[in-house]
Design a protein around this motif. Structure first.
Motif, PDB file in Angstrom:
ATOM      1  N   LYS A   1       7.769   4.824 -28.914  1.00 54.13           N
ATOM      2  CA  LYS A   1       7.595   3.374 -28.873  1.00 54.13           C
ATOM      3  C   LYS A   1       7.008   2.805 -30.155  1.00 54.13           C
ATOM      4  CE  LYS A   1       6.910   3.274 -23.847  1.00 54.13           C
ATOM      5  NZ  LYS A   1       5.982   2.889 -22.748  1.00 54.13           N
ATOM      6  N   GLY A   2       6.914   3.641 -31.194  1.00 51.95           N
ATOM      7  CA  GLY A   2       6.395   3.108 -32.448  1.00 51.95           C
ATOM      8  C   GLY A   2       5.773   4.171 -33.333  1.00 51.95           C
ATOM      9  N   THR A   3       5.242   3.707 -34.448  1.00 50.31           N
ATOM     10  CA  THR A   3       4.684   4.575 -35.485  1.00 50.31           C
ATOM     11  C   THR A   3       3.294   4.108 -35.871  1.00 50.31           C
ATOM     12  OG1 THR A   3       6.845   5.162 -36.393  1.00 50.31           O
ATOM     13  CG2 THR A   3       4.970   5.324 -37.895  1.00 50.31           C
TER      14      THR A   3
ATOM     15  N   GLU B   1       9.666  -4.567 -32.967  1.00 49.04           N
ATOM     16  CA  GLU B   1       8.954  -5.550 -33.792  1.00 49.04           C
ATOM     17  C   GLU B   1       9.511  -5.525 -35.209  1.00 49.04           C
ATOM     18  OE1 GLU B   1       4.821  -4.635 -33.501  1.00 49.04           O
ATOM     19  OE2 GLU B   1       4.621  -5.456 -31.474  1.00 49.04           O
ATOM     20  N   SER B   2       9.471  -6.669 -35.869  1.00 51.47           N
ATOM     21  CA  SER B   2      10.077  -6.782 -37.201  1.00 51.47           C
ATOM     22  C   SER B   2       9.136  -6.354 -38.325  1.00 51.47           C
ATOM     23  CB  SER B   2      10.518  -8.224 -37.452  1.00 51.47           C
ATOM     24  OG  SER B   2       9.411  -9.114 -37.350  1.00 51.47           O
TER      25      SER B   2
ATOM     26  N   LEU C   1      -5.274   1.297 -41.737  1.00 51.27           N
ATOM     27  CA  LEU C   1      -4.612   1.739 -40.512  1.00 51.27           C
ATOM     28  C   LEU C   1      -3.662   0.648 -40.029  1.00 51.27           C
ATOM     29  CD1 LEU C   1      -4.553   4.001 -38.367  1.00 51.27           C
ATOM     30  CD2 LEU C   1      -6.445   2.834 -37.211  1.00 51.27           C
ATOM     31  N   ARG C   2      -2.391   1.027 -39.809  1.00 54.05           N
ATOM     32  CA  ARG C   2      -1.408   0.049 -39.357  1.00 54.05           C
ATOM     33  C   ARG C   2      -0.419   0.714 -38.406  1.00 54.05           C
ATOM     34  NH1 ARG C   2       3.053  -0.683 -44.104  1.00 54.05           N
ATOM     35  NH2 ARG C   2       2.966   1.434 -44.943  1.00 54.05           N
ATOM     36  N   PHE C   3       0.344  -0.122 -37.709  1.00 52.58           N
ATOM     37  CA  PHE C   3       1.329   0.394 -36.766  1.00 52.58           C
ATOM     38  C   PHE C   3       2.511  -0.550 -36.677  1.00 52.58           C
ATOM     39  CE2 PHE C   3      -1.601  -2.219 -34.294  1.00 52.58           C
ATOM     40  CZ  PHE C   3      -0.746  -2.992 -33.511  1.00 52.58           C
TER      41      PHE C   3
END
Length: 343
Positions: free
Chosen positions: A250-252, A279-280, A272-274
């Motif tokens: 569902k994401g990174t 999502e764009s 830190l990011r995701f």
């Protein structure tokens, strides 16, 4: 004003203990009461700087009045002796990593603290990092679904440290080697975040200086369910940027500036990011990265003291410390024998 709790420093061989002590000196509810060290000059100097007493005899140190717990920072091969001595004296223990150099010694520690009912904790700084805590919380809550692949990079630039080749950290009799000494951190982070792996394949090498053994290594851990975790450790690393990559259905999640060889550039310290599926763009996690690695080390002092004072659970249990050594030794076995090792 209530009397401050007293903390004892049992050996300053590991430099992190001195950093914890400097933080304790700033606390309003705790103080360093006494110091013991095999090196009297080193111990006396630190005790004087802290306004504490240096006690040259270990038995007398452990019976020092007003000392509510000890932080042990001796050479790894001496941990068993020192933990058992503290346990017999009835002192709660906060122990530097790794727990020991052999599984047999880990078992002696577990038996000793069980027999004496001694409160015991490992001092793992990665568990005290707010960004790592966010990663663990988010992953375990299932926000990114099933995780397929994880990579954690961890390193130091020990080849640039004057005299490091003479340090006890790289003496095989005292600490096995650099991979054993410092890969302990990301291996603990891995198990703390994702649980116990099922098998490992590793390559551990001495690249630059034969007097600093095991200065580069990588370990690939397999998990039930298919997840793979890659731990990369270079102790010949001058500089770095990215630290953690987590790829889920569902994401990174991506993390930068998370260890000693990476620093925070620019005005925005958020590392830190995701990005979630669908999502764009990327979202930043509003937890700043520390300006220097020393800040991460300092972060152990407060929860460590609270543990010794009986105000919180262990940062990591003795069983977790033993498991960490088991994984480290499995990495060495895999590298030496050139094969996958089941855990």
């Amino acid at each position: 004003m209530p009397e401050k709790s007293g903390v004892g420093l049992l050996s300053l061989a590991h430099a992190h203990v001195g950093i914890y002590a400097d933080e304790i000196a700033k606390m309003t509810d705790a103080r360093v009461a006494a110091v013991w060290d095999e090196d009297p000059a080193r111990g006396t100097a630190k005790a004087k700087a802290l306004g504490a007493d240096f006690v040259g005899d270990l038995h007398s140190f452990l019976s020092y009045p007003g000392m509510d717990g000890v932080i042990i920072g001796s050479e790894t091969s001496k941990h068993t002796e020192h933990v058992l001595a503290a346990a017999e004296a009835g002192k709660p223990v906060l122990l530097q990593k790794p727990m020991a150099t052999r599984i047999e010694d880990c078992d002696k520690i577990l038996e000793g603290i069980k027999k004496t009912k001694t409160p015991f904790s490992m001092a793992w700084q990665m568990r005290c990092d707010p960004q790592n805590q966010w990663i663990r919380r988010t992953v375990q809550a299932g926000e990114f679904g099933r995780i397929g692949m994880v990579r954690r990079r961890h390193g130091l630039s020990t080849q640039l440290w004057p005299g490091f080749e003479k340090s006890w950290h790289v003496n095989p009799k005292l600490n096995v080697g650099m991979f054993f000494d410092d890969a302990a951190h990301p291996l603990d982070w891995m198990v703390w975040t994702f649980g116990r792996p099922r098998a490992v394949s590793a390559e551990i090498r001495t690249v630059l200086n034969k007097n600093i053994p095991d200065d580069n290594g990588a370990a690939l851990f397999s998990y039930d369910g298919g997840m793979t975790v890659v731990i990369e450790c270079s102790f010949t690393c001058v500089a770095a940027d990215d630290t953690t990559n987590i790829y889920g259905e569902k994401g990174t999640i991506l993390q930068r500036w998370g260890d000693a060889t990476s620093t925070t550039p620019g005005a925005d310290p958020r590392g830190l990011r995701f990005k979630r599926a669908g999502e764009s763009g990327w979202s930043e996690v509003d937890i700043p990265s520390p300006p220097a690695h020393g800040e991460r080390i300092k972060a152990v002092a407060r929860p460590g003291v609270e543990f010794l004072m009986g105000q919180r659970p262990a940062l990591a249990t003795a069983a977790e410390g033993r498991e960490n050594v088991e994984l480290l030794l499995a990495c060495y076995k895999s590298s030496k024998e050139g094969r996958r090792v089941e855990l």
